[in-house]
Design a protein around this motif. Structure first.
Motif, PDB file in Angstrom:
ATOM      1  N   ALA A 131      36.871  43.322  40.968  1.00 46.13           N
ATOM      2  CA  ALA A 131      36.827  41.856  41.486  1.00 46.13           C
ATOM      3  C   ALA A 131      35.804  41.666  42.339  1.00 46.13           C
ATOM      4  O   ALA A 131      35.218  40.553  42.671  1.00 46.13           O
ATOM      5  CB  ALA A 131      38.282  41.760  42.147  1.00 46.13           C
ATOM      6  N   ARG A 143      36.055  37.746  42.241  1.00 45.07           N
ATOM      7  CA  ARG A 143      37.067  37.151  43.039  1.00 45.07           C
ATOM      8  C   ARG A 143      36.379  35.987  43.500  1.00 45.07           C
ATOM      9  O   ARG A 143      37.175  34.931  43.794  1.00 45.07           O
ATOM     10  CB  ARG A 143      37.183  38.159  44.304  1.00 45.07           C
ATOM     11  N   LEU A 200      44.290  38.224  39.410  1.00 45.71           N
ATOM     12  CA  LEU A 200      43.736  39.320  39.277  1.00 45.71           C
ATOM     13  C   LEU A 200      44.536  40.371  38.505  1.00 45.71           C
ATOM     14  O   LEU A 200      44.240  41.224  37.648  1.00 45.71           O
ATOM     15  CB  LEU A 200      42.870  39.623  40.287  1.00 45.71           C
ATOM     16  N   LEU A 256      38.243  37.757  33.023  1.00 46.31           N
ATOM     17  CA  LEU A 256      38.122  36.584  34.181  1.00 46.31           C
ATOM     18  C   LEU A 256      38.126  35.187  33.730  1.00 46.31           C
ATOM     19  O   LEU A 256      38.831  34.565  34.498  1.00 46.31           O
ATOM     20  CB  LEU A 256      36.861  37.064  34.693  1.00 46.31           C
TER      21      LEU A 256
END
Length: 298
Positions: free
Chosen positions: A122, A91, A112, A137
């Motif tokens: 995340a 994240r 995501l 990612l």
């Protein structure tokens, strides 16, 4: 659109990339193929300003990448999934990207979900990600700015079969909506399934390029016989190029020509097929035979 014109990179006397010219068009997936060391990654690094070219040019959307304002909003790039900071969470990687591009934080959650990383995943540090998770990612980061162009180097590495199918659908949808995709991969079957156009590079130079269907149709013939040496000699006598590949000969001629030659020499054929029918792998091996390394498969 990506336009490459005479792109060259020399290290001393060695030309890692030698006068490469091609166009990756909007609305299409362009497969960029070549053996290890052929110059694919160097080309891609020059496209996005990471490696300065010795000569030639690479433009994206008619601009040098470094001249694009806020380039992540125009071009999504994934060259090395392992390059992400290992101490940050997934994240955080995306949040920093969003902050850099001036995007709302809600975009992080959107991506995501698009790439299939859960809320728990995340929050993990990237050092604890599998290679497949790092690839997801990296793809999320490439898509974050809603770009018009994607430049992806081996994005399927580490993905399981379901992940590869997901990525194929994602890239096909991106191109169908008018985006430009330049995709390098060693997974030839995946390139064959998703690509519209192909650019094949060997020893730094382009050895073939064009629409996939046309290249595969013109790939020649694969043949196996009771006496390959005699057949190869007879074909060579007719000025026909023959490339041995294990027990098979790849011949730059139509099957009817190969069959007629075998008949003239009274050679029994055990297999005779259009190389295009054998798919991209045979064409790739034929075009890059000069770069082949013993004991290493494509």
């Amino acid at each position: 659109m990506i336009t490459i014109n005479g792109l060259t990179k020399k290290y001393g006397a060695h030309a890692a990339v030698d006068d490469v010219t091609f166009t990756a068009r909007a609305g299409r997936v362009t497969g960029f193929l070549g053996p290890n060391g052929a110059g694919k990654s160097t080309c891609m690094r020059m496209m996005v300003g990471l490696t300065p070219p010795t000569s030639g040019s690479a433009t994206i959307l008619e601009h040098n990448y470094t001249d694009l304002p806020n380039p992540g909003r125009h071009v999504g790039v994934l060259l090395d999934a392992s390059a992400q900071h290992p101490g940050r969470t997934g994240r955080e990687v995306l949040a920093l990207g969003a902050l850099t591009m001036g995007l709302p934080s809600s975009r992080v959650d959107e991506l995501l979900e698009v790439v299939g990383l859960t809320a728990v995943e995340a929050k993990r540090q990237v050092r604890n990600y599998s290679l497949g998770m790092r690839q997801r990612l990296g793809i999320a980061l490439a898509l974050l700015g809603d770009p018009q162009v994607l430049i992806l180097d081996e994005p399927a590495n580490g993905l399981d079969p379901a992940g590869i199918r997901w990525m194929r659908s994602l890239l096909r949808g991106f191109a169908d909506e008018g985006g430009t995709v330049l995709l390098s991969s060693h997974l030839l079957h995946e390139i064959e399934v998703v690509a519209d156009d192909l650019v094949v590079i060997g020893r730094g130079r382009i050895v073939a390029q064009g629409e996939k269907s046309q290249l595969l149709a013109a790939a020649g013939t694969s043949v196996t016989s009771a006496d390959n040496a005699k057949l190869a000699q007879a074909l060579a006598h007719k000025q026909i190029q023959v490339i041995p590949a294990g027990a098979t000969l790849h011949v730059d001629a139509e099957p009817i020509v190969v069959g007629q030659t075998a008949l003239e020499q009274q050679i029994v054929l055990t297999e005779l097929t259009s190389a295009g029918a054998s798919g991209l792998e045979d064409m790739f091996l034929q075009l890059t035979a000069a770069d082949a390394r013993e004991g290493v498969s494509a």
